[in-house]
Scaffold this active site. Structure first.
Site, mmCIF file in Angstrom:
data_model
loop_
_atom_site.group_PDB
_atom_site.id
_atom_site.type_symbol
_atom_site.label_atom_id
_atom_site.label_comp_id
_atom_site.label_asym_id
_atom_site.label_seq_id
_atom_site.Cartn_x
_atom_site.Cartn_y
_atom_site.Cartn_z
ATOM 1 N N ARG A 1 0.802 -1.220 0.000
ATOM 2 C CA ARG A 1 0.000 0.000 0.000
ATOM 3 C C ARG A 1 0.837 1.273 0.000
ATOM 4 O O ARG A 1 0.661 2.134 -0.861
ATOM 5 C CB ARG A 1 -0.937 0.021 1.205
ATOM 6 C CG ARG A 1 -1.908 1.192 1.202
ATOM 7 C CD ARG A 1 -2.780 1.227 2.432
ATOM 8 N NE ARG A 1 -3.510 -0.006 2.632
ATOM 9 C CZ ARG A 1 -4.298 -0.246 3.677
ATOM 10 N NH1 ARG A 1 -4.429 0.671 4.623
ATOM 11 N NH2 ARG A 1 -4.937 -1.385 3.809
ATOM 12 N N TYR B 1 -17.312 14.255 -14.751
ATOM 13 C CA TYR B 1 -17.147 15.433 -15.605
ATOM 14 C C TYR B 1 -15.797 15.470 -16.323
ATOM 15 O O TYR B 1 -15.646 16.207 -17.281
ATOM 16 C CB TYR B 1 -17.268 16.715 -14.765
ATOM 17 C CG TYR B 1 -18.607 16.879 -14.097
ATOM 18 C CD1 TYR B 1 -19.776 16.951 -14.848
ATOM 19 C CD2 TYR B 1 -18.705 16.955 -12.710
ATOM 20 C CE1 TYR B 1 -21.005 17.103 -14.224
ATOM 21 C CE2 TYR B 1 -19.924 17.108 -12.087
ATOM 22 C CZ TYR B 1 -21.077 17.178 -12.846
ATOM 23 O OH TYR B 1 -22.294 17.327 -12.243
ATOM 24 N N HIS C 1 -8.668 -3.249 -8.054
ATOM 25 C CA HIS C 1 -8.400 -2.557 -6.788
ATOM 26 C C HIS C 1 -9.710 -2.369 -6.030
ATOM 27 O O HIS C 1 -10.382 -1.331 -6.165
ATOM 28 C CB HIS C 1 -7.746 -1.203 -7.088
ATOM 29 C CG HIS C 1 -7.049 -0.582 -5.913
ATOM 30 N ND1 HIS C 1 -5.902 -1.090 -5.375
ATOM 31 C CD2 HIS C 1 -7.355 0.513 -5.168
ATOM 32 C CE1 HIS C 1 -5.499 -0.339 -4.366
ATOM 33 N NE2 HIS C 1 -6.372 0.640 -4.213
#
Length: 748
Positions: free
Chosen positions: A36, A126, A82
């Site tokens: 991580r 967007y 993921h």
């Protein structure tokens, strides 16, 4: 119901709580460290970034293709690779697209991807994105068996364990992460410099850490700025893998008509949000922490332009900016910690040289695997070409076998000594392909492949050839990201700055003349300008009040107040209330009880040394620097004996060599100044002895010039007694009656 002990997930295990807890926490910690938070030294990626780029590659989001919606990328990543929150994936993607966050962006965004002011990106529905050429170079070789693949979390897909590309992403883009019990923070660097250092290490792997700095100047941050550390400090940080860099904003002077100037900041330190930086500087102005600063304005558009305006044109530019460097984020410290996962997935701190060597070693492995993969492809193709050549030479017989035999494959294998794969390829050919079966073309292609195979086999068998091939590949990429390109041009200047100088408070204040007035009731104010006696006499006071002390000063001066209890208080002249109104009670500015009188108020710079004495006749010399106080409580300088109090504070001229003291009993004594002790605190020594009363006044003077005092009335004349032999005695004597004409109030 009985417990099923054969099911390991349903069995009850009797174990100490502390060991069970530590084992589970260790598993969590290792997962955080290795999967991580820490980047891999070979590709500089964390799993989320690697999966993000891999998903975009699978979606064919190459630099030459149209943009695709970011929402599609996020859905692909969290759905296949993921299984975490969409915001974490999108935030990672946004950062990879921000040219002020990443030195060499890996994602090219279209739409609002945030800005350096600290504003966030628009929602992923967007915005659109695609990969950059840098990302393509980082992933080059994924289709050529350059790295291992592993199953995804649900075993439905495959994903690469790391990226093979020859782009040094770890040091080029840097990384930051906090794991469990460890963290990493790696600054970005210039890729051209990294390639130069890598080429040197390929030829000279035993080169020292210092040799690296012949090619790598220092960090190269996306937002530019100046690294102002010394070469020795930079070398030590890179050699140990731990250290820090002082990063300053880039600024210049812009002259104005009339002699004025403003400072223009065009680059700010890495990681600093411009909006918060301007708020921070504005707070310095509002809180009056930097009096020489008048205003700050943000005139930025696509380029950063922060205007810093001084209080007056007499302010020294370097002094103003050095003050801002100390008091704001115009200078920050970037802490470096090269804590990485090595090739064995083990976390350790590396030097810059070790990190580059680990990446180079990975590139050798990638080169060997890609070469072996290409050799396999060539062998397969040559095998097919051999079959095609046989088919061409016996084309009519091949067609006859296919037309007449129910099972043509075994017949062709037996007749032409072909293997199953060759025959299958011939049988799968389309009729239109028969026209391509020209012997010359086939033999030409086979000859070319044979030459390539011999070259690749020689490459695999020679370490020197591999070094040459790798240096050539690095050289080509260096040209693509060279210093002459817009992306490759160095942005951060590495230049040692002069040692930080201590800027006195006086330099922070605009120097203006003032007249300080303290009334009998303890009200203080500072009138603008230096007033004469008539000007002071014209000042109005509250009814029943009048001037007690007045003197001229500058706004840069320290004002000292001496109280009867022997404590000295310090005020800044620029902080005194102005001349409008009656001022403010001075006892609100300092911790001084109302029943304790004020003996004297004066400029701290009035003299280098002062004569202080208590009413019982004990006194000493004290340096002006030793009486200054930092707090409202002041500083104890004189400690009068019981029943006595501080009587006087007199400046001592460097030329003065004698002391004249007079008591309430009207006895005058003159003795050498050298007999007076110099202390920083205490009661002092006895100036003169009294039978009754105490000390009235004392003064220092030049013995050769005689003792002078003002005549009575408004004449303004003075009288000088040249022959002081009758009054000259040792310190502590009783003294004699003063000369005729000495003031009746026993004051000099």
């Amino acid at each position: 119901m009985a417990t099923d002990t054969t099911d390991p997930f349903n069995a009850i295990v009797d174990a100490p709580f502390d060991s069970a807890l530590s084992d589970r926490y260790l598993v969590y910690a290792l997962s955080t460290i290795t999967a991580r938070s820490l980047p891999d030294v070979r590709d500089g990626m964390k799993p989320v970034h690697r999966r993000l780029l891999w998903a975009m590659r699978q979606l064919r989001m190459d630099p030459s293709t149209p943009y695709k919606k970011s929402a599609r990328v996020v859905g692909e990543v969290i759905g296949k690779y993921h299984p975490h929150g969409d915001s974490s994936v999108y935030d990672a993607m946004v950062r990879l697209a921000q040219d002020f966050s990443v030195r060499y962006p890996l994602v090219e965004g279209q739409g609002n991807f945030g800005n350096i002011d600290g504003d966030g990106a628009a929602a992923f529905r967007y915005t659109e994105a695609r990969l950059t050429q840098v990302a393509m170079d980082l992933m080059a070789g994924l289709d050529e068996d350059a790295v291992n693949y592993k199953p995804t979390y649900n075993n439905e897909e495959q994903e690469p364990e790391l990226f093979p590309g020859a782009f040094p992403n770890l040091l080029a883009n840097g990384a930051a992460g906090i794991a469990v019990g460890m963290a990493t923070n790696i600054p970005p660097h210039n890729v051209a410099e990294l390639y130069d250092a890598a080429i040197m290490l390929i030829d000279q792997p035993d080169s020292s850490d210092a040799a690296m700095l012949q090619h790598i100047q220092g960090p190269d941050f996306p937002t530019g700025g100046l690294v102002v550390d010394s070469p020795a400090a930079i070398a030590e940080a890179y050699a140990t893998g731990r250290g820090g860099f002082r990063l300053r904003a880039r600024w210049s002077i812009e002259k104005e008509k009339g002699g004025g100037w403003t400072a223009i900041v065009t680059e700010i330190p890495y990681g600093v949000q411009k909006g918060k930086l301007i708020e921070q500087i504005a707070a310095l102005i509002n809180d009056k922490k930097l009096p020489i600063l008048a205003d700050v304005r943000d005139e930025s558009d696509s380029e950063i332009r922060v205007v810093i305006e001084p209080r007056s044109r007499s302010v020294e530019p370097d002094m103003l900016m050095e003050s801002l460097f100390k008091m704001s984020d115009l200078e920050v410290r970037f802490s470096m910690n090269l804590n990485l996962l090595d090739a064995d997935r083990t976390p350790r701190v590396m030097s810059l040289r070790q990190a580059l060597l680990a990446w180079i070693a990975h590139q050798f492995i990638v080169l060997q695997r890609r070469t072996a993969h290409r050799l396999d492809k060539i062998r397969d193709r040559i095998e097919l070409l051999d079959g095609y050549i046989v088919a061409y030479l016996n084309l009519d017989r091949v067609i006859e076998i296919i037309r007449t035999e129910d099972e043509p494959k075994p017949v062709m294998m037996a007749e032409f000594e072909l293997n199953d794969r060759q025959v299958e390829a011939i049988l799968n050919m389309r009729l239109r392909s028969l026209r391509r079966l020209e012997e010359m073309e086939l033999r030409k292609e086979r000859e070319g492949l044979e030459n390539e195979r011999s070259g690749l086999e020689a490459l695999l068998g020679s370490e020197a050839r591999q070094r040459t091939r790798l240096k050539k590949a690095f050289g080509k990429l260096r040209e693509r990201y060279g210093p002459e390109t817009k992306l490759g041009r160095r942005r951060t200047t590495v230049a040692e700055a002069a040692p930080a100088r201590d800027i006195p408070l006086e330099a922070m204040i605009e120097r203006e003349p003032i007249t300080v007035i303290l009334s009998q009731r303890g009200w203080i104010r500072a009138m603008k300008g230096h007033l004469d006696a008539a000007g002071v006499a014209a000042i109005k006071f509250k009814e029943g009040d009048a001037a007690a002390f007045d003197f001229t000063a500058q706004t840069t001066d320290k004002i000292v107040i001496a109280a009867e209890n022997g404590r000295f208080y310090t005020l800044a002249a620029d902080r005194l209330p102005g001349g409008r109104g009656f001022g403010e009670p001075v006892r609100l500015m300092i911790d001084l009880d109302g029943d304790i009188g004020i003996v004297q108020i004066f400029r701290a710079s009035i003299a280098e040394k002062l004569l202080v004495a208590a009413s019982d006749g004990r006194g000493f010399l004290v340096r002006s620097a030793d009486i200054l106080a930092e707090t409202r409580k002041g500083k104890t300088v004189v400690t009068p004996r019981l029943g006595a109090k501080l009587k006087l504070v007199r400046p001592v001229d460097p030329r003065h060599d004698y002391v004249a003291a007079i008591g309430d009993n009207r006895r005058l004594l003159v003795f050498p100044l050298s007999e007076l002790a110099e202390l920083s605190r205490g009661q002092g020594v006895q100036l003169m002895r009294f039978r009754d009363g105490g000390l009235s006044d004392a003064i220092t003077f030049v013995f050769a010039e005689g003792l002078s005092w003002p005549m009575g009335g408004d004449s303004g004349r003075t009288r000088t007694e040249a022959d002081l032999a009758p009054w000259r005695a040792a310190r502590g004597a009783a003294g004699r009656m003063p000369p005729n004409g000495f003031p009746r109030d026993n004051r000099f």
